[in-house]
Design a protein around this motif. Structure first.
Motif, PDB file in Angstrom:
ATOM      1  N   ARG A 148     -38.270 -47.615  63.385  1.00  0.00           N
ATOM      2  CA  ARG A 148     -37.324 -47.786  62.270  1.00  0.00           C
ATOM      3  C   ARG A 148     -35.962 -48.245  62.775  1.00  0.00           C
ATOM      4  O   ARG A 148     -35.320 -49.114  62.175  1.00  0.00           O
ATOM      5  CB  ARG A 148     -37.207 -46.461  61.505  1.00  0.00           C
ATOM      6  N   LEU A 149     -35.527 -47.665  63.899  1.00  0.00           N
ATOM      7  CA  LEU A 149     -34.232 -48.026  64.478  1.00  0.00           C
ATOM      8  C   LEU A 149     -34.219 -49.503  64.871  1.00  0.00           C
ATOM      9  O   LEU A 149     -33.297 -50.261  64.506  1.00  0.00           O
ATOM     10  CB  LEU A 149     -33.949 -47.158  65.699  1.00  0.00           C
ATOM     11  N   TYR A 150     -35.255 -49.965  65.590  1.00  0.00           N
ATOM     12  CA  TYR A 150     -35.309 -51.358  66.018  1.00  0.00           C
ATOM     13  C   TYR A 150     -35.508 -52.301  64.832  1.00  0.00           C
ATOM     14  O   TYR A 150     -34.988 -53.423  64.819  1.00  0.00           O
ATOM     15  CB  TYR A 150     -36.396 -51.572  67.075  1.00  0.00           C
ATOM     16  N   PHE A 151     -36.244 -51.849  63.822  1.00  0.00           N
ATOM     17  CA  PHE A 151     -36.409 -52.673  62.625  1.00  0.00           C
ATOM     18  C   PHE A 151     -35.063 -52.862  61.924  1.00  0.00           C
ATOM     19  O   PHE A 151     -34.721 -53.967  61.515  1.00  0.00           O
ATOM     20  CB  PHE A 151     -37.434 -52.034  61.677  1.00  0.00           C
ATOM     21  N   ASN A 152     -34.302 -51.768  61.810  1.00  0.00           N
ATOM     22  CA  ASN A 152     -32.975 -51.863  61.179  1.00  0.00           C
ATOM     23  C   ASN A 152     -32.061 -52.785  61.988  1.00  0.00           C
ATOM     24  O   ASN A 152     -31.310 -53.587  61.416  1.00  0.00           O
ATOM     25  CB  ASN A 152     -32.335 -50.492  61.036  1.00  0.00           C
ATOM     26  N   ARG A 153     -32.105 -52.687  63.307  1.00  0.00           N
ATOM     27  CA  ARG A 153     -31.295 -53.581  64.151  1.00  0.00           C
ATOM     28  C   ARG A 153     -31.719 -55.039  63.951  1.00  0.00           C
ATOM     29  O   ARG A 153     -30.877 -55.946  63.897  1.00  0.00           O
ATOM     30  CB  ARG A 153     -31.438 -53.193  65.625  1.00  0.00           C
ATOM     31  N   TYR A 154     -33.016 -55.266  63.856  1.00  0.00           N
ATOM     32  CA  TYR A 154     -33.520 -56.625  63.636  1.00  0.00           C
ATOM     33  C   TYR A 154     -33.018 -57.159  62.297  1.00  0.00           C
ATOM     34  O   TYR A 154     -32.557 -58.304  62.204  1.00  0.00           O
ATOM     35  CB  TYR A 154     -35.052 -56.627  63.688  1.00  0.00           C
ATOM     36  N   ILE A 155     -33.121 -56.343  61.265  1.00  0.00           N
ATOM     37  CA  ILE A 155     -32.654 -56.781  59.929  1.00  0.00           C
ATOM     38  C   ILE A 155     -31.161 -57.077  59.974  1.00  0.00           C
ATOM     39  O   ILE A 155     -30.692 -58.073  59.402  1.00  0.00           O
ATOM     40  CB  ILE A 155     -32.998 -55.713  58.858  1.00  0.00           C
ATOM     41  N   ASP A 156     -30.372 -56.202  60.624  1.00  0.00           N
ATOM     42  CA  ASP A 156     -28.928 -56.432  60.733  1.00  0.00           C
ATOM     43  C   ASP A 156     -28.641 -57.743  61.464  1.00  0.00           C
ATOM     44  O   ASP A 156     -27.773 -58.529  61.046  1.00  0.00           O
ATOM     45  CB  ASP A 156     -28.244 -55.275  61.458  1.00  0.00           C
ATOM     46  N   SER A 157     -29.387 -57.993  62.541  1.00  0.00           N
ATOM     47  CA  SER A 157     -29.197 -59.254  63.280  1.00  0.00           C
ATOM     48  C   SER A 157     -29.572 -60.437  62.403  1.00  0.00           C
ATOM     49  O   SER A 157     -28.904 -61.479  62.405  1.00  0.00           O
ATOM     50  CB  SER A 157     -30.064 -59.277  64.544  1.00  0.00           C
ATOM     51  N   LEU A 158     -30.664 -60.311  61.672  1.00  0.00           N
ATOM     52  CA  LEU A 158     -31.104 -61.383  60.779  1.00  0.00           C
ATOM     53  C   LEU A 158     -30.054 -61.678  59.712  1.00  0.00           C
ATOM     54  O   LEU A 158     -29.743 -62.842  59.434  1.00  0.00           O
ATOM     55  CB  LEU A 158     -32.444 -60.980  60.141  1.00  0.00           C
ATOM     56  N   ILE A 159     -29.475 -60.620  59.144  1.00  0.00           N
ATOM     57  CA  ILE A 159     -28.414 -60.794  58.132  1.00  0.00           C
ATOM     58  C   ILE A 159     -27.217 -61.495  58.747  1.00  0.00           C
ATOM     59  O   ILE A 159     -26.630 -62.411  58.147  1.00  0.00           O
ATOM     60  CB  ILE A 159     -28.031 -59.427  57.512  1.00  0.00           C
ATOM     61  N   ASP A 160     -26.845 -61.093  59.977  1.00  0.00           N
ATOM     62  CA  ASP A 160     -25.708 -61.735  60.648  1.00  0.00           C
ATOM     63  C   ASP A 160     -25.991 -63.216  60.892  1.00  0.00           C
ATOM     64  O   ASP A 160     -25.123 -64.081  60.719  1.00  0.00           O
ATOM     65  CB  ASP A 160     -25.407 -61.042  61.981  1.00  0.00           C
ATOM     66  N   ILE A 161     -27.222 -63.534  61.307  1.00  0.00           N
ATOM     67  CA  ILE A 161     -27.588 -64.930  61.557  1.00  0.00           C
ATOM     68  C   ILE A 161     -27.532 -65.733  60.269  1.00  0.00           C
ATOM     69  O   ILE A 161     -27.005 -66.865  60.214  1.00  0.00           O
ATOM     70  CB  ILE A 161     -28.981 -65.003  62.202  1.00  0.00           C
ATOM     71  N   ILE A 162     -28.038 -65.162  59.170  1.00  0.00           N
ATOM     72  CA  ILE A 162     -28.034 -65.863  57.878  1.00  0.00           C
ATOM     73  C   ILE A 162     -26.597 -66.101  57.418  1.00  0.00           C
ATOM     74  O   ILE A 162     -26.253 -67.186  56.925  1.00  0.00           O
ATOM     75  CB  ILE A 162     -28.854 -65.079  56.835  1.00  0.00           C
ATOM     76  N   ARG A 163     -25.727 -65.122  57.604  1.00  0.00           N
ATOM     77  CA  ARG A 163     -24.308 -65.282  57.220  1.00  0.00           C
ATOM     78  C   ARG A 163     -23.656 -66.385  58.050  1.00  0.00           C
ATOM     79  O   ARG A 163     -22.889 -67.209  57.545  1.00  0.00           O
ATOM     80  CB  ARG A 163     -23.557 -63.967  57.410  1.00  0.00           C
ATOM     81  N   CYS A 164     -23.968 -66.371  59.314  1.00  0.00           N
ATOM     82  CA  CYS A 164     -23.412 -67.380  60.218  1.00  0.00           C
ATOM     83  C   CYS A 164     -23.885 -68.776  59.801  1.00  0.00           C
ATOM     84  O   CYS A 164     -23.101 -69.741  59.729  1.00  0.00           O
ATOM     85  CB  CYS A 164     -23.827 -67.067  61.635  1.00  0.00           C
ATOM     86  N   GLN A 165     -25.165 -68.897  59.516  1.00  0.00           N
ATOM     87  CA  GLN A 165     -25.722 -70.182  59.079  1.00  0.00           C
ATOM     88  C   GLN A 165     -25.077 -70.621  57.762  1.00  0.00           C
ATOM     89  O   GLN A 165     -24.756 -71.803  57.561  1.00  0.00           O
ATOM     90  CB  GLN A 165     -27.241 -70.068  58.895  1.00  0.00           C
ATOM     91  N   SER A 166     -24.915 -69.645  56.880  1.00  0.00           N
ATOM     92  CA  SER A 166     -24.309 -69.949  55.585  1.00  0.00           C
ATOM     93  C   SER A 166     -22.881 -70.474  55.771  1.00  0.00           C
ATOM     94  O   SER A 166     -22.474 -71.466  55.131  1.00  0.00           O
ATOM     95  CB  SER A 166     -24.316 -68.702  54.709  1.00  0.00           C
ATOM     96  N   SER A 167     -22.128 -69.836  56.655  1.00  0.00           N
ATOM     97  CA  SER A 167     -20.749 -70.268  56.910  1.00  0.00           C
ATOM     98  C   SER A 167     -20.726 -71.679  57.507  1.00  0.00           C
ATOM     99  O   SER A 167     -19.904 -72.521  57.121  1.00  0.00           O
ATOM    100  CB  SER A 167     -20.052 -69.315  57.868  1.00  0.00           C
ATOM    101  N   VAL A 168     -21.621 -71.924  58.438  1.00  0.00           N
ATOM    102  CA  VAL A 168     -21.663 -73.264  59.067  1.00  0.00           C
ATOM    103  C   VAL A 168     -22.061 -74.300  58.035  1.00  0.00           C
ATOM    104  O   VAL A 168     -21.461 -75.394  57.966  1.00  0.00           O
ATOM    105  CB  VAL A 168     -22.640 -73.258  60.265  1.00  0.00           C
ATOM    106  N   ARG A 169     -23.027 -74.031  57.175  1.00  0.00           N
ATOM    107  CA  ARG A 169     -23.452 -74.970  56.143  1.00  0.00           C
ATOM    108  C   ARG A 169     -22.319 -75.232  55.137  1.00  0.00           C
ATOM    109  O   ARG A 169     -22.148 -76.373  54.679  1.00  0.00           O
ATOM    110  CB  ARG A 169     -24.705 -74.444  55.439  1.00  0.00           C
ATOM    111  N   LYS A 170     -21.570 -74.184  54.780  1.00  0.00           N
ATOM    112  CA  LYS A 170     -20.422 -74.360  53.881  1.00  0.00           C
ATOM    113  C   LYS A 170     -19.398 -75.284  54.508  1.00  0.00           C
ATOM    114  O   LYS A 170     -18.858 -76.189  53.867  1.00  0.00           O
ATOM    115  CB  LYS A 170     -19.758 -73.002  53.605  1.00  0.00           C
TER     116      LYS A 170
END
Length: 121
Positions: A94-116
């Protein structure tokens, strides 16, 4: 033979019969005493052997119960260790899954900012 000598003969015969009967009774009493003594001795031996056998059985029972309890304790300890491992595994998963999801969210935000940024350019 006169009457007095017959009476003396009868008295002697009765005395001899009485002594023989008394000897027979003494012999019977001795046999009875011997039987009672033998019976008491055999009973004592039987009780002693029974007590020895009983204490052996109790000792054996103690060892068997200790062995069974030891086996049950080992199984219980193994079950506890397995349960602890499962809990740790689930927690880490569960801990590693939560870390993975957090990393995924950070990557998506970063991609979103770059696309904007690229879209505004």
């Amino acid at each position: 033979l006169d009457c007095a000598s017959i009476i003396l003969c009868q008295a002697g015969a009765r005395k001899w019969l009485a002594m023989k009967d008394a000897a027979r009774r003494r012999h019977e009493k001795r046999l009875e005493a011997v039987t009672v003594i033998q019976s008491a001795w055999r009973r004592f031996l039987a009780e002693s052997n029974f007590i020895i056998a009983l204490s052996g059985c109790v000792l054996l029972q103690c060892f068997v119960r200790r062995y069974i309890t030891s086996k049950q304790y080992k199984v219980q300890q193994r079950t506890r260790k397995n349960a602890a491992s499962r809990i740790q595994s689930a927690f880490r998963s569960r801990l590693y899954f939560n870390r993975y999801i957090d990393s995924l969210i950070d990557i998506i935000r970063c991609q979103s900012s770059v696309r904007k940024y690229l879209a505004m350019k």
